[in-house]
Design a protein around this motif. Structure first.
Motif, PDB file in Angstrom:
ATOM      1  N   THR A   1       0.848  -1.186   0.000  1.00 56.57           N
ATOM      2  CA  THR A   1       0.000   0.000   0.000  1.00 56.57           C
ATOM      3  C   THR A   1       0.886   1.239   0.000  1.00 56.57           C
ATOM      4  O   THR A   1       1.818   1.341   0.784  1.00 56.57           O
ATOM      5  CB  THR A   1      -0.892   0.013   1.257  1.00 56.57           C
ATOM      6  OG1 THR A   1      -1.725  -1.155   1.240  1.00 56.57           O
ATOM      7  CG2 THR A   1      -1.756   1.249   1.313  1.00 56.57           C
ATOM      8  N   ILE A   2       0.566   2.206  -0.895  1.00 53.03           N
ATOM      9  CA  ILE A   2       1.353   3.441  -0.947  1.00 53.03           C
ATOM     10  C   ILE A   2       0.517   4.677  -0.610  1.00 53.03           C
ATOM     11  O   ILE A   2       1.068   5.733  -0.327  1.00 53.03           O
ATOM     12  CB  ILE A   2       2.041   3.629  -2.318  1.00 53.03           C
ATOM     13  CG1 ILE A   2       1.028   3.589  -3.453  1.00 53.03           C
ATOM     14  CG2 ILE A   2       3.120   2.582  -2.511  1.00 53.03           C
ATOM     15  CD1 ILE A   2       1.599   3.954  -4.814  1.00 53.03           C
ATOM     16  N   ALA A   3      -0.810   4.542  -0.644  1.00 56.47           N
ATOM     17  CA  ALA A   3      -1.701   5.652  -0.276  1.00 56.47           C
ATOM     18  C   ALA A   3      -3.026   5.058   0.158  1.00 56.47           C
ATOM     19  O   ALA A   3      -3.399   3.966  -0.288  1.00 56.47           O
ATOM     20  CB  ALA A   3      -1.893   6.610  -1.445  1.00 56.47           C
ATOM     21  N   TRP A   4      -3.761   5.782   1.023  1.00 53.79           N
ATOM     22  CA  TRP A   4      -5.009   5.243   1.546  1.00 53.79           C
ATOM     23  C   TRP A   4      -5.893   6.351   2.087  1.00 53.79           C
ATOM     24  O   TRP A   4      -5.432   7.443   2.392  1.00 53.79           O
ATOM     25  CB  TRP A   4      -4.726   4.234   2.654  1.00 53.79           C
ATOM     26  CG  TRP A   4      -3.992   4.843   3.816  1.00 53.79           C
ATOM     27  CD1 TRP A   4      -4.538   5.381   4.955  1.00 53.79           C
ATOM     28  CD2 TRP A   4      -2.581   5.008   3.953  1.00 53.79           C
ATOM     29  NE1 TRP A   4      -3.557   5.860   5.775  1.00 53.79           N
ATOM     30  CE2 TRP A   4      -2.329   5.646   5.190  1.00 53.79           C
ATOM     31  CE3 TRP A   4      -1.489   4.689   3.153  1.00 53.79           C
ATOM     32  CZ2 TRP A   4      -1.056   5.972   5.627  1.00 53.79           C
ATOM     33  CZ3 TRP A   4      -0.227   5.014   3.604  1.00 53.79           C
ATOM     34  CH2 TRP A   4      -0.013   5.633   4.827  1.00 53.79           C
ATOM     35  N   SER A   5      -7.185   6.033   2.195  1.00 55.37           N
ATOM     36  CA  SER A   5      -8.122   6.902   2.895  1.00 55.37           C
ATOM     37  C   SER A   5      -9.262   6.040   3.418  1.00 55.37           C
ATOM     38  O   SER A   5      -9.618   5.022   2.816  1.00 55.37           O
ATOM     39  CB  SER A   5      -8.635   8.027   1.998  1.00 55.37           C
ATOM     40  OG  SER A   5      -9.278   7.509   0.870  1.00 55.37           O
ATOM     41  N   LEU A   6      -9.811   6.448   4.560  1.00 55.70           N
ATOM     42  CA  LEU A   6     -10.867   5.703   5.238  1.00 55.70           C
ATOM     43  C   LEU A   6     -12.028   6.635   5.521  1.00 55.70           C
ATOM     44  O   LEU A   6     -11.831   7.747   6.023  1.00 55.70           O
ATOM     45  CB  LEU A   6     -10.335   5.118   6.555  1.00 55.70           C
ATOM     46  CG  LEU A   6     -11.365   4.470   7.477  1.00 55.70           C
ATOM     47  CD1 LEU A   6     -11.958   3.222   6.842  1.00 55.70           C
ATOM     48  CD2 LEU A   6     -10.743   4.150   8.820  1.00 55.70           C
ATOM     49  N   TYR A   7     -13.231   6.179   5.197  1.00 55.76           N
ATOM     50  CA  TYR A   7     -14.459   6.902   5.502  1.00 55.76           C
ATOM     51  C   TYR A   7     -15.282   5.998   6.413  1.00 55.76           C
ATOM     52  O   TYR A   7     -15.684   4.909   6.009  1.00 55.76           O
ATOM     53  CB  TYR A   7     -15.215   7.261   4.221  1.00 55.76           C
ATOM     54  CG  TYR A   7     -14.388   8.184   3.359  1.00 55.76           C
ATOM     55  CD1 TYR A   7     -14.452   9.556   3.539  1.00 55.76           C
ATOM     56  CD2 TYR A   7     -13.502   7.674   2.413  1.00 55.76           C
ATOM     57  CE1 TYR A   7     -13.667  10.416   2.775  1.00 55.76           C
ATOM     58  CE2 TYR A   7     -12.725   8.525   1.635  1.00 55.76           C
ATOM     59  CZ  TYR A   7     -12.813   9.886   1.832  1.00 55.76           C
ATOM     60  OH  TYR A   7     -12.034  10.723   1.083  1.00 55.76           O
ATOM     61  N   ASP A   8     -15.492   6.441   7.646  1.00 56.30           N
ATOM     62  CA  ASP A   8     -16.081   5.608   8.681  1.00 56.30           C
ATOM     63  C   ASP A   8     -17.490   6.067   9.035  1.00 56.30           C
ATOM     64  O   ASP A   8     -17.682   7.019   9.789  1.00 56.30           O
ATOM     65  CB  ASP A   8     -15.184   5.637   9.924  1.00 56.30           C
ATOM     66  CG  ASP A   8     -15.582   4.627  10.969  1.00 56.30           C
ATOM     67  OD1 ASP A   8     -16.634   3.975  10.819  1.00 56.30           O
ATOM     68  OD2 ASP A   8     -14.824   4.483  11.949  1.00 56.30           O
ATOM     69  N   GLY A   9     -18.487   5.393   8.498  1.00 54.98           N
ATOM     70  CA  GLY A   9     -19.876   5.696   8.802  1.00 54.98           C
ATOM     71  C   GLY A   9     -20.282   5.293  10.200  1.00 54.98           C
ATOM     72  O   GLY A   9     -21.355   5.656  10.673  1.00 54.98           O
ATOM     73  N   ALA A  10     -19.427   4.550  10.902  1.00 56.10           N
ATOM     74  CA  ALA A  10     -19.721   4.122  12.275  1.00 56.10           C
ATOM     75  C   ALA A  10     -19.182   5.101  13.309  1.00 56.10           C
ATOM     76  O   ALA A  10     -19.520   5.009  14.477  1.00 56.10           O
ATOM     77  CB  ALA A  10     -19.130   2.735  12.523  1.00 56.10           C
ATOM     78  N   ALA A  11     -18.360   6.044  12.886  1.00 56.96           N
ATOM     79  CA  ALA A  11     -17.784   7.012  13.821  1.00 56.96           C
ATOM     80  C   ALA A  11     -18.863   7.996  14.257  1.00 56.96           C
ATOM     81  O   ALA A  11     -19.776   8.311  13.487  1.00 56.96           O
ATOM     82  CB  ALA A  11     -16.630   7.757  13.161  1.00 56.96           C
ATOM     83  N   PRO A  12     -18.772   8.485  15.479  1.00 54.88           N
ATOM     84  CA  PRO A  12     -19.726   9.504  15.926  1.00 54.88           C
ATOM     85  C   PRO A  12     -19.680  10.726  15.013  1.00 54.88           C
ATOM     86  O   PRO A  12     -18.653  11.038  14.416  1.00 54.88           O
ATOM     87  CB  PRO A  12     -19.239   9.866  17.335  1.00 54.88           C
ATOM     88  CG  PRO A  12     -18.370   8.728  17.754  1.00 54.88           C
ATOM     89  CD  PRO A  12     -17.797   8.135  16.504  1.00 54.88           C
ATOM     90  N   GLU A  13     -20.803  11.433  14.917  1.00 55.69           N
ATOM     91  CA  GLU A  13     -20.897  12.571  14.009  1.00 55.69           C
ATOM     92  C   GLU A  13     -19.872  13.659  14.314  1.00 55.69           C
ATOM     93  O   GLU A  13     -19.385  14.329  13.417  1.00 55.69           O
ATOM     94  CB  GLU A  13     -22.303  13.166  14.073  1.00 55.69           C
ATOM     95  CG  GLU A  13     -22.592  14.108  12.941  1.00 55.69           C
ATOM     96  CD  GLU A  13     -24.046  14.481  12.855  1.00 55.69           C
ATOM     97  OE1 GLU A  13     -24.312  15.607  12.417  1.00 55.69           O
ATOM     98  OE2 GLU A  13     -24.901  13.662  13.221  1.00 55.69           O
TER      99      GLU A  13
ATOM    100  N   ALA B   1     -16.852  13.118  15.514  1.00 57.90           N
ATOM    101  CA  ALA B   1     -15.485  12.594  15.434  1.00 57.90           C
ATOM    102  C   ALA B   1     -14.747  13.239  14.269  1.00 57.90           C
ATOM    103  O   ALA B   1     -15.333  13.544  13.228  1.00 57.90           O
ATOM    104  CB  ALA B   1     -15.502  11.085  15.260  1.00 57.90           C
ATOM    105  N   LEU B   2     -13.462  13.447  14.439  1.00 60.60           N
ATOM    106  CA  LEU B   2     -12.644  13.994  13.354  1.00 60.60           C
ATOM    107  C   LEU B   2     -12.447  12.924  12.286  1.00 60.60           C
ATOM    108  O   LEU B   2     -12.064  11.801  12.600  1.00 60.60           O
ATOM    109  CB  LEU B   2     -11.285  14.443  13.878  1.00 60.60           C
ATOM    110  CG  LEU B   2     -11.288  15.644  14.819  1.00 60.60           C
ATOM    111  CD1 LEU B   2      -9.892  15.879  15.364  1.00 60.60           C
ATOM    112  CD2 LEU B   2     -11.797  16.882  14.096  1.00 60.60           C
ATOM    113  N   PRO B   3     -12.701  13.267  11.021  1.00 62.07           N
ATOM    114  CA  PRO B   3     -12.460  12.287   9.955  1.00 62.07           C
ATOM    115  C   PRO B   3     -10.963  12.096   9.737  1.00 62.07           C
ATOM    116  O   PRO B   3     -10.159  12.939  10.106  1.00 62.07           O
ATOM    117  CB  PRO B   3     -13.113  12.924   8.735  1.00 62.07           C
ATOM    118  CG  PRO B   3     -13.097  14.385   9.027  1.00 62.07           C
ATOM    119  CD  PRO B   3     -13.195  14.531  10.528  1.00 62.07           C
ATOM    120  N   MET B   4     -10.614  10.976   9.115  1.00 62.08           N
ATOM    121  CA  MET B   4      -9.221  10.735   8.766  1.00 62.08           C
ATOM    122  C   MET B   4      -8.791  11.784   7.749  1.00 62.08           C
ATOM    123  O   MET B   4      -9.549  12.131   6.855  1.00 62.08           O
ATOM    124  CB  MET B   4      -9.080   9.350   8.145  1.00 62.08           C
ATOM    125  CG  MET B   4      -7.633   8.964   7.902  1.00 62.08           C
ATOM    126  SD  MET B   4      -7.455   7.756   6.594  1.00 62.08           S
ATOM    127  CE  MET B   4      -6.865   8.812   5.309  1.00 62.08           C
TER     128      MET B   4
END
Length: 96
Positions: free
Chosen positions: A22-34, A36-39
């Motif tokens: 892996t050389i790059a990534w991003s995560l979108y977390d629909g389970a995180a509290p509203e 919460a800071l996104p990645m």
């Protein structure tokens, strides 16, 4: 009953091989509290998974694989977007 939410993970690899690094990534977390800071880009120097195969072994489902790029003659070494992007998803419980 426990509510389920979706997480989406984008992993960019060095080659189309599911085992490549892996050389790059991003995560979108629909389970995180509203609230919460996104990645954000640069949050971590280490990817969440070494490869797509490692993510699959941790319960992620591959929902999109990259189309292999076509490089016209003379443009094989041009730079541009990262061509080997995989989209993964999983459902996780949310305890409300």
């Amino acid at each position: 009953m426990v509510a389920m939410r979706q997480q989406i993970l984008f992993l960019n690899l060095t080659t189309p091989d599911l085992k490549s690094p892996t050389i790059a990534w991003s995560l979108y977390d629909g389970a995180a509290p509203e609230d919460a800071l996104p990645m954000n880009t640069g949050d971590s120097n280490e990817p969440p998974y070494k490869s797509v195969l490692h993510a699959m072994r941790d319960g992620w489902n591959v929902i999109q694989v990259p189309t292999l790029p076509h490089y016209p003659a003379g443009q094989e070494h041009d730079t541009g977007h990262l061509p080997y992007e995989y989209v993964l998803e999983r459902k996780v419980p949310v305890h409300e």
